[in-house]
Motif scaffolding. Structure first.
Motif, PDB file in Angstrom:
ATOM      1  N   LEU A  73       0.737  -1.474   0.013  1.00  0.00           N
ATOM      2  CA  LEU A  73      -0.078  -0.466  -0.022  1.00  0.00           C
ATOM      3  C   LEU A  73       0.582   1.216   0.080  1.00  0.00           C
ATOM      4  O   LEU A  73       0.786   2.339  -1.267  1.00  0.00           O
ATOM      5  N   ALA A  74       2.137   1.123   0.725  1.00  0.00           N
ATOM      6  CA  ALA A  74       2.827   2.196   1.158  1.00  0.00           C
ATOM      7  C   ALA A  74       3.442   3.349  -0.564  1.00  0.00           C
ATOM      8  O   ALA A  74       3.314   4.640  -0.880  1.00  0.00           O
ATOM      9  N   VAL A  75       4.352   1.880  -1.304  1.00  0.00           N
ATOM     10  CA  VAL A  75       4.315   2.134  -2.533  1.00  0.00           C
ATOM     11  C   VAL A  75       3.139   2.922  -3.412  1.00  0.00           C
ATOM     12  O   VAL A  75       3.679   3.637  -4.311  1.00  0.00           O
ATOM     13  N   ALA A  76       2.346   2.574  -3.161  1.00  0.00           N
ATOM     14  CA  ALA A  76       1.029   3.063  -4.121  1.00  0.00           C
ATOM     15  C   ALA A  76       0.855   4.259  -3.907  1.00  0.00           C
ATOM     16  O   ALA A  76       0.992   4.976  -4.503  1.00  0.00           O
ATOM     17  N   VAL A  77       0.924   4.583  -2.420  1.00  0.00           N
ATOM     18  CA  VAL A  77      -0.002   5.930  -1.982  1.00  0.00           C
ATOM     19  C   VAL A  77       1.480   7.433  -2.398  1.00  0.00           C
ATOM     20  O   VAL A  77       1.240   8.012  -2.471  1.00  0.00           O
ATOM     21  N   SER A  78       2.690   6.852  -1.985  1.00  0.00           N
ATOM     22  CA  SER A  78       3.411   7.117  -2.551  1.00  0.00           C
ATOM     23  C   SER A  78       3.225   8.371  -4.030  1.00  0.00           C
ATOM     24  O   SER A  78       3.639   9.255  -4.289  1.00  0.00           O
ATOM     25  N   ASP A 109      -3.416  -6.914   8.784  1.00  0.00           N
ATOM     26  CA  ASP A 109      -2.552  -6.082   9.305  1.00  0.00           C
ATOM     27  C   ASP A 109      -2.335  -5.007   8.913  1.00  0.00           C
ATOM     28  O   ASP A 109      -2.136  -3.576   8.941  1.00  0.00           O
ATOM     29  N   GLY A 110      -1.090  -5.483   8.225  1.00  0.00           N
ATOM     30  CA  GLY A 110      -0.377  -4.364   7.435  1.00  0.00           C
ATOM     31  C   GLY A 110      -1.082  -3.498   6.727  1.00  0.00           C
ATOM     32  O   GLY A 110      -0.463  -2.319   7.324  1.00  0.00           O
ATOM     33  N   LEU A 111      -1.209  -4.575   5.611  1.00  0.00           N
ATOM     34  CA  LEU A 111      -2.367  -3.306   5.179  1.00  0.00           C
ATOM     35  C   LEU A 111      -3.125  -2.047   5.522  1.00  0.00           C
ATOM     36  O   LEU A 111      -3.213  -1.172   5.598  1.00  0.00           O
ATOM     37  N   ALA A 112      -3.666  -2.969   6.896  1.00  0.00           N
ATOM     38  CA  ALA A 112      -4.335  -1.751   7.834  1.00  0.00           C
ATOM     39  C   ALA A 112      -3.405  -0.833   8.204  1.00  0.00           C
ATOM     40  O   ALA A 112      -4.073   0.356   9.072  1.00  0.00           O
ATOM     41  N   ARG A 113      -2.398  -1.460   9.281  1.00  0.00           N
ATOM     42  CA  ARG A 113      -1.151  -0.143   9.102  1.00  0.00           C
ATOM     43  C   ARG A 113      -1.150   1.110   8.572  1.00  0.00           C
ATOM     44  O   ARG A 113      -1.607   1.859   8.964  1.00  0.00           O
ATOM     45  N   CYS A 114      -0.849   0.626   7.466  1.00  0.00           N
ATOM     46  CA  CYS A 114      -0.478   1.600   6.305  1.00  0.00           C
ATOM     47  C   CYS A 114      -1.704   2.284   5.822  1.00  0.00           C
ATOM     48  O   CYS A 114      -1.952   3.796   5.708  1.00  0.00           O
ATOM     49  N   ALA A 115      -2.956   1.687   5.927  1.00  0.00           N
ATOM     50  CA  ALA A 115      -3.908   2.244   5.819  1.00  0.00           C
ATOM     51  C   ALA A 115      -4.649   3.559   6.557  1.00  0.00           C
ATOM     52  O   ALA A 115      -4.652   4.640   6.836  1.00  0.00           O
ATOM     53  N   GLY A 116      -4.491   3.143   7.809  1.00  0.00           N
ATOM     54  CA  GLY A 116      -4.524   4.294   9.190  1.00  0.00           C
ATOM     55  C   GLY A 116      -3.344   5.304   9.276  1.00  0.00           C
ATOM     56  O   GLY A 116      -4.289   6.528   9.647  1.00  0.00           O
ATOM     57  N   ASP A 117      -1.934   5.061   9.128  1.00  0.00           N
ATOM     58  CA  ASP A 117      -1.351   6.268   8.500  1.00  0.00           C
ATOM     59  C   ASP A 117      -1.740   7.254   7.749  1.00  0.00           C
ATOM     60  O   ASP A 117      -1.434   8.184   7.381  1.00  0.00           O
ATOM     61  N   HIS A 118      -2.495   7.112   6.129  1.00  0.00           N
ATOM     62  CA  HIS A 118      -2.350   7.520   6.277  1.00  0.00           C
ATOM     63  C   HIS A 118      -4.027   8.589   5.656  1.00  0.00           C
ATOM     64  O   HIS A 118      -4.796   8.801   4.353  1.00  0.00           O
ATOM     65  N   HIS A 119      -4.652   7.482   6.873  1.00  0.00           N
ATOM     66  CA  HIS A 119      -6.537   7.802   7.098  1.00  0.00           C
ATOM     67  C   HIS A 119      -7.622   7.377   5.603  1.00  0.00           C
ATOM     68  O   HIS A 119      -8.574   7.994   5.154  1.00  0.00           O
ATOM     69  N   ILE A 120      -6.684   5.893   4.748  1.00  0.00           N
ATOM     70  CA  ILE A 120      -7.549   5.690   3.868  1.00  0.00           C
ATOM     71  C   ILE A 120      -8.859   4.373   4.085  1.00  0.00           C
ATOM     72  O   ILE A 120      -7.974   3.723   4.715  1.00  0.00           O
ATOM     73  N   SER A 121      -9.114   3.965   3.339  1.00  0.00           N
ATOM     74  CA  SER A 121     -10.219   2.883   2.956  1.00  0.00           C
ATOM     75  C   SER A 121      -9.865   2.076   2.597  1.00  0.00           C
ATOM     76  O   SER A 121      -9.762   2.368   1.075  1.00  0.00           O
ATOM     77  N   LEU A 122     -10.451   0.658   2.329  1.00  0.00           N
ATOM     78  CA  LEU A 122     -10.254  -0.502   1.459  1.00  0.00           C
ATOM     79  C   LEU A 122     -11.910  -0.168   0.743  1.00  0.00           C
ATOM     80  O   LEU A 122     -12.340  -0.582   1.743  1.00  0.00           O
ATOM     81  N   ILE A 123     -11.651  -0.136  -0.486  1.00  0.00           N
ATOM     82  CA  ILE A 123     -12.919   0.171  -1.272  1.00  0.00           C
ATOM     83  C   ILE A 123     -13.358  -1.135  -1.849  1.00  0.00           C
ATOM     84  O   ILE A 123     -14.565  -1.255  -2.104  1.00  0.00           O
ATOM     85  N   GLY A 124     -12.827  -2.041  -2.302  1.00  0.00           N
ATOM     86  CA  GLY A 124     -13.482  -3.152  -2.983  1.00  0.00           C
ATOM     87  C   GLY A 124     -11.881  -3.732  -3.337  1.00  0.00           C
ATOM     88  O   GLY A 124     -10.637  -3.669  -2.834  1.00  0.00           O
ATOM     89  N   GLY A 125     -12.344  -4.648  -4.186  1.00  0.00           N
ATOM     90  CA  GLY A 125     -11.366  -5.419  -4.852  1.00  0.00           C
ATOM     91  C   GLY A 125     -11.420  -6.570  -5.418  1.00  0.00           C
ATOM     92  O   GLY A 125     -13.040  -7.237  -5.910  1.00  0.00           O
ATOM     93  N   ASP A 126     -10.501  -7.812  -5.559  1.00  0.00           N
ATOM     94  CA  ASP A 126     -10.100  -8.793  -5.967  1.00  0.00           C
ATOM     95  C   ASP A 126      -9.714  -9.934  -5.776  1.00  0.00           C
ATOM     96  O   ASP A 126      -8.847  -9.651  -5.332  1.00  0.00           O
ATOM     97  N   THR A 127     -10.354 -11.226  -5.665  1.00  0.00           N
ATOM     98  CA  THR A 127      -9.478 -12.009  -5.093  1.00  0.00           C
ATOM     99  C   THR A 127      -9.543 -13.637  -5.656  1.00  0.00           C
ATOM    100  O   THR A 127     -10.452 -13.561  -6.088  1.00  0.00           O
ATOM    101  N   THR A 128      -8.490 -14.094  -5.937  1.00  0.00           N
ATOM    102  CA  THR A 128      -8.630 -15.626  -7.183  1.00  0.00           C
ATOM    103  C   THR A 128      -6.781 -16.171  -6.410  1.00  0.00           C
ATOM    104  O   THR A 128      -6.436 -15.474  -6.139  1.00  0.00           O
ATOM    105  N   ARG A 129      -6.995 -17.062  -7.114  1.00  0.00           N
ATOM    106  CA  ARG A 129      -5.916 -18.185  -6.845  1.00  0.00           C
ATOM    107  C   ARG A 129      -5.207 -17.953  -8.487  1.00  0.00           C
ATOM    108  O   ARG A 129      -5.734 -18.535  -9.366  1.00  0.00           O
ATOM    109  N   GLY A 130      -3.951 -18.626  -7.877  1.00  0.00           N
ATOM    110  CA  GLY A 130      -2.488 -18.574  -8.874  1.00  0.00           C
ATOM    111  C   GLY A 130      -2.210 -18.397  -8.248  1.00  0.00           C
ATOM    112  O   GLY A 130      -1.495 -17.708  -6.899  1.00  0.00           O
TER     113      GLY A 130
END
Ligand code: ADP
Ligand code: MG
Length: 323
Positions: A73-78, A109-130
């Motif tokens: 998350l951090a490298v994307a927020v950068s 938990d790591g995502l949540a820590r970074c999301a908290g550092d920047h006050h942002i929310s996870l709003i969606g996504g996709d989950t696949t196997r591979g």
């Protein structure tokens, strides 16, 4: 019984720890429907950027899932910081080889820590196997016309960085447990490993640069290579001075040539590079920024008056032997 796709999403990604007030103002509908709904602030432009993380390319094989979540998350927020955007939220495209709940807990938990550092929310996504692959798209906003681009540097501006250089490359050496200098103590090792795994995107600095900096970008592929992009986009020459380049105390443990190579060509620093008029820099206030050179008429990147070759900075699809 195995968790299944929807149980997994509910438990690890639809958690309150991943919803933060700052971003929620713009999120009318988050995870759970076919798509998210966002409420744009009137007068603002969306700022959107995507990053993929692939094991072995963007992160070493040995890692903690917490660190990986933070870093993804951090490298994307950068990239939002570099545009002077206020981060609002992100989506996550996750491909997993299998469902490993302790991995998912750490990653979440790591995502949540970074999301908290920047006050942002996870709003969606996709989950696949591979094979493991992590795609993060971040969303932010900026008052129309105030985004900082790579193209605005003008002759006479000062060239600055928002933090120390070389931490990312030295941090990777520590993380890979490469032969480390004896002078590097445990505190230095911890600091550098943390700088690699948990880079702090410089969003607050980006906001402070609005209306002041003339061009900005984040340094992800090495100073020389990234400065080359700014020089080209702006149609100017960037003159850097070796003696001005800032580095942290821990980097002093390495011989100067190694240190300098990392500061100039190492990637993963995620500090801002920006150009700014001297008078505007004085107005900026108390930020740990360092002047590293100046913008002049011409083209290319120069180091102590000599043309600087950017070779060595990271490029995908390029073999080391290519010209
Ligand atoms: P669809 O099949 O309609 O594309 P999905 O079943 O893939 O929807 O996803 C259901 C909901 O869960 C959606 O709101 C989606 O955004 C969300 N979602 C799926 N995977 C993730 C993830 N890894 N992180 C966050 N949200 C996710
Ligand atoms: Mg659907």
């Amino acid at each position: 019984m195995s968790l299944g796709e929807f149980g997994l999403i509910g438990r690890y990604f639809q958690r309150t720890a991943l919803q933060h007030a700052g971003g929620n103002a713009a999120v009318a509908l988050g995870i759970g429907d076919d798509a998210a709904l966002l409420e744009p602030t009137p007068g603002c432009q969306w700022v959107i950027s995507t990053d993929s993380l692939v094991q072995g390319v963007h992160f070493p094989g040995v890692y903690s899932p917490f660190d990986l979540g933070y870093r993804a998350l951090a490298v994307a927020v950068s990239d939002l910081a570099a545009m002077a955007a206020r981060p609002l939220g992100f989506t996550l495209a996750l491909t997993l080889p299998d469902v490993d709940e302790s991995w998912l807990q750490g990653f979440s938990d790591g995502l949540a820590r970074c999301a908290g550092d920047h006050h942002i929310s996870l709003i969606g996504g996709d989950t696949t196997r591979g094979p493991l692959n992590i795609g993060v798209t971040v969303y932010g906003e900026v008052p129309a016309g105030q985004a900082l681009r790579r193209s605005g540097a003008r002759p006479g501006d000062l060239l600055c960085v928002g933090g120390p250089l070389g931490d990312g490359a030295a941090g990777l050496a520590v993380v890979l447990r490469q032969s480390l200098p004896e002078q590097l103590d445990a505190g230095g090792r911890d600091y550098l490993a943390r700088r690699f795994w948990q880079p702090r995107a410089q969003c607050e600095l980006g906001l402070a640069l609005r209306g002041r900096a003339t061009a900005a970008m984040d340094i992800s592929d090495g100073l020389l290579q990234d400065a080359g992009h700014m020089a080209r986009a702006s149609g100017v020459a960037l003159h850097l001075q070796r003696s001005l380049l800032p580095h942290c105390a821990a980097l002093a443990a390495w011989p100067e040539c190694q240190r300098l190579d990392w500061m100039l060509r190492g990637g993963d620093d995620y500090v801002l590079l920006f150009s700014i008029a001297a008078a505007d820099l004085e107005q900026l206030g108390d930020w740990p920024v360092t002047v590293i050179g100046r913008v002049e008429a011409g083209e290319g990147v120069w180091l102590d008056g000599q043309p600087a070759a950017a070779d060595g900075g990271y490029q995908h699809f390029k073999e080391p032997s290519d010209g």
